[in-house]
Scaffold this motif. Structure first.
Motif, short mmCIF file in Angstrom:
data_model
loop_
_atom_site.label_atom_id
_atom_site.label_comp_id
_atom_site.label_asym_id
_atom_site.label_seq_id
_atom_site.Cartn_x
_atom_site.Cartn_y
_atom_site.Cartn_z
N TRP B 67 0.82 -1.21 0.00
CA TRP B 67 0.00 0.00 0.00
C TRP B 67 0.85 1.26 0.00
CZ3 TRP B 67 -5.31 -1.01 0.26
CH2 TRP B 67 -5.65 -2.32 0.60
N SER B 68 0.30 2.30 -0.62
CA SER B 68 0.96 3.60 -0.59
C SER B 68 -0.10 4.70 -0.61
CB SER B 68 1.91 3.75 -1.78
OG SER B 68 1.19 3.59 -3.00
N LEU B 69 0.30 5.90 -0.21
CA LEU B 69 -0.62 7.03 -0.23
C LEU B 69 -0.94 7.42 -1.67
CD1 LEU B 69 0.71 9.41 2.58
CD2 LEU B 69 -0.99 7.59 2.73
N ALA B 70 -2.17 7.84 -1.91
CA ALA B 70 -2.56 8.29 -3.24
C ALA B 70 -2.25 9.77 -3.44
CB ALA B 70 -4.05 8.04 -3.48
N ARG B 71 -1.99 10.48 -2.33
CA ARG B 71 -1.69 11.92 -2.40
C ARG B 71 -0.63 12.24 -1.36
NH1 ARG B 71 -7.51 12.60 -2.52
NH2 ARG B 71 -7.69 13.63 -0.50
N GLU B 72 -0.10 13.44 -1.43
CA GLU B 72 0.82 13.88 -0.39
C GLU B 72 0.05 13.97 0.93
OE1 GLU B 72 0.43 17.03 -3.03
OE2 GLU B 72 0.28 14.99 -3.79
N PRO B 73 0.70 13.65 2.03
CA PRO B 73 0.03 13.65 3.33
C PRO B 73 -0.51 15.03 3.73
CG PRO B 73 2.40 13.31 3.57
CD PRO B 73 2.08 13.17 2.13
N GLU B 74 0.05 16.09 3.13
CA GLU B 74 -0.47 17.43 3.42
C GLU B 74 -1.88 17.60 2.86
OE1 GLU B 74 2.43 16.85 2.03
OE2 GLU B 74 3.85 17.48 3.59
N ARG B 75 -2.22 16.79 1.87
CA ARG B 75 -3.49 16.98 1.17
C ARG B 75 -4.52 15.91 1.54
NH1 ARG B 75 -2.73 16.38 -4.25
NH2 ARG B 75 -4.88 17.06 -4.53
N ILE B 76 -4.29 15.19 2.63
CA ILE B 76 -5.28 14.24 3.13
C ILE B 76 -5.73 14.73 4.51
CG2 ILE B 76 -5.73 11.87 3.86
CD1 ILE B 76 -3.62 10.94 1.92
N THR B 77 -7.00 15.08 4.64
CA THR B 77 -7.49 15.58 5.92
C THR B 77 -8.16 14.46 6.72
OG1 THR B 77 -9.74 16.14 5.22
CG2 THR B 77 -8.00 17.76 4.77
N LEU B 78 -8.23 14.67 8.01
CA LEU B 78 -8.89 13.68 8.86
C LEU B 78 -10.39 13.60 8.56
CD1 LEU B 78 -7.26 13.74 12.39
CD2 LEU B 78 -6.64 12.53 10.30
N LEU B 79 -10.95 14.66 8.01
CA LEU B 79 -12.36 14.60 7.64
C LEU B 79 -12.57 13.58 6.52
CD1 LEU B 79 -15.25 15.52 7.79
CD2 LEU B 79 -14.69 17.42 6.25
N GLU B 80 -11.64 13.56 5.55
CA GLU B 80 -11.76 12.56 4.49
C GLU B 80 -11.63 11.15 5.06
OE1 GLU B 80 -9.89 14.11 0.50
OE2 GLU B 80 -8.63 14.76 2.17
N VAL B 81 -10.74 10.99 6.03
CA VAL B 81 -10.56 9.68 6.65
C VAL B 81 -11.83 9.31 7.42
CG1 VAL B 81 -9.15 8.31 8.22
CG2 VAL B 81 -8.10 10.13 6.85
N TYR B 82 -12.37 10.27 8.14
CA TYR B 82 -13.60 10.06 8.92
C TYR B 82 -14.73 9.60 8.01
CZ TYR B 82 -17.76 11.47 11.62
OH TYR B 82 -18.97 11.50 12.25
N ASP B 83 -14.90 10.28 6.89
CA ASP B 83 -15.95 9.88 5.96
C ASP B 83 -15.66 8.52 5.34
OD1 ASP B 83 -17.67 12.02 6.31
OD2 ASP B 83 -16.65 13.26 4.82
N ALA B 84 -14.38 8.25 5.09
CA ALA B 84 -14.01 7.00 4.43
C ALA B 84 -14.32 5.79 5.32
CB ALA B 84 -12.52 7.02 4.06
N VAL B 85 -14.03 5.90 6.59
CA VAL B 85 -14.23 4.75 7.47
C VAL B 85 -15.66 4.68 7.98
CG1 VAL B 85 -11.82 4.72 8.15
CG2 VAL B 85 -13.49 5.94 9.55
N ASP B 86 -16.45 5.71 7.69
CA ASP B 86 -17.87 5.65 8.01
C ASP B 86 -18.12 5.38 9.49
OD1 ASP B 86 -20.51 5.86 7.25
OD2 ASP B 86 -20.75 3.70 7.15
#
Lengths: 142, 142
Positions: B67-86
Motif C-alpha cells: 500500500w501507498s498514499l494516493a496523495r501527499e500527506p499534506e493533502r489528506i485531511t482527517l475529515l476525508e478519513v472520517y468519511d471513508a471509514v464511516d
DNA sequence: TTGGCTGTAACAGAAGCTGTTGCATCGAAC
DNA sequence: GTTCGATGCAACAGCTTCTGTTACAGCCAA
C-alpha cells in the motif's frame, strides 16, 4: 454499536418536564414520561436518575410522587445533560497498545489525543450554547 | 458500545505510510502496518480497503505488493478519513418513534436533529483542519 | 397502614466492533 | 506459464454496550 440515544432520551424527558410545568403540572411520573418517549418506565428512571445526580431534576417520593426540573429550562444546557448521562466520546484510541518500537506507534496516541480533544472542545461548546428552553421552543414550532 | 477506534486505526496506518514513503519505502504490506498498530493484518486490510475506495491510498498486487498514499500527506485531511471509514455519528435519535400524540414527542426529533447537525458541522470543520502531515509531525515530536 | 411510585438488581436480546481462520484471486518475477 | 507472496473477502467467535423487561425492596404523603 447501536447509536447512542442517551442524550436524546434525557433531553426529551427534560423538555417534557418543562412543558408540563408551564402547563401547571407540578411533577410527572416516570410512566408519564415514558408514554411520551414511547419506552419502558425503567429506562426513564435510569435516565432521570443520572440527571438527578447531576442536580438537573428533583424527585418526590411517596404519594403524588414524580419528577420536576431543578432549574428553569433556560438555565439547563445540553452540555450539562451530556455530562450527566455520560455518553461515550465520539472517538476512541487504540484498544491495544501500538508497537512502541515503531516511531509512529510510539507517538501516535498523544498526537491523536490532541486532535480528539480539540474536536470534543468545539462539540461541547456547541452543546453549551443550547438550552432545554431552546430545544422546547424548536420542538413546539414543528 | 465499544469506543470506535476506526478513525484511529486508519489514521495510524496513513501516518505510517507517509513516514515510510519519506524514508524511501515505496509500499508497505498489511502485515507491516499491522506490526506497528499491533493488530491483525485483516483489520488493516479492511481499514485500508475503506481508504482505497475513498481514493486516499493505492494498492499494488502480485509480487512486491503493498500500500501507498494516493496523495501527499499534506493533502489528506482527517475529515476525508472520517468519511471513508464511516464512523458512527456521536448522537442518535430515538430508536423507536416517540408518541406523536404528545407535542414534545411530535416535535422533538426535528429539533434535536438541528442541534446534532450543528454539532457535527463544527466537528467536521475541526477534522477538516487537520491533515495526515499534521498528525505525523505531532507524532514524531513525542 | 395503605398505595403508588421510585431505586436498583438481574437478565435477555440485539447490534457493532475486534480479532481470527480459511481460501479464492491477482500479478510481478522468474 | 508457473510460482509465490500478498490482497479481497466471507464466515465465525468473543466481547462489550445499549435497550428493554421483570421483579422486588424502599420510601412517604394521605
Amino acid at each position: 454499536m447501536a447509536a447512542n440515544s442517551r442524550l436524546t432520551i434525557a433531553t426529551h424527558a427534560l423538555a417534557w418536564l418543562a412543558l408540563a410545568h408551564r402547563r401547571g403540572q407540578e411533577v410527572l411520573t416516570s410512566e408519564q414520561v415514558a408514554a411520551s418517549v414511547n419506552t419502558n418506565p425503567v429506562i426513564i428512571r435510569r435516565s432521570l436518575g443520572d440527571l438527578r445526580r447531576a442536580g438537573l431534576v428533583e424527585v418526590r417520593h411517596g404519594a403524588g410522587a414524580g419528577w420536576s426540573l431543578a432549574r428553569e429550562p433556560e438555565r439547563i444546557t445540553l452540555l450539562e445533560v451530556y455530562d450527566a448521562v455520560d455518553a461515550q466520546p465520539p472517538f476512541g484510541l487504540h484498544r491495544t497498545e501500538p508497537n512502541l518500537e515503531c516511531p509512529v506507534g510510539r507517538g501516535i496516541r498523544p498526537a491523536l489525543s490532541g486532535v480528539y480533544d480539540r474536536v470534543e472542545r468545539v462539540m461541547r461548546q456547541e452543546l453549551a450554547d443550547t438550552s432545554i428552553a431552546d430545544v422546547l421552543r424548536e420542538t413546539l414550532v414543528n
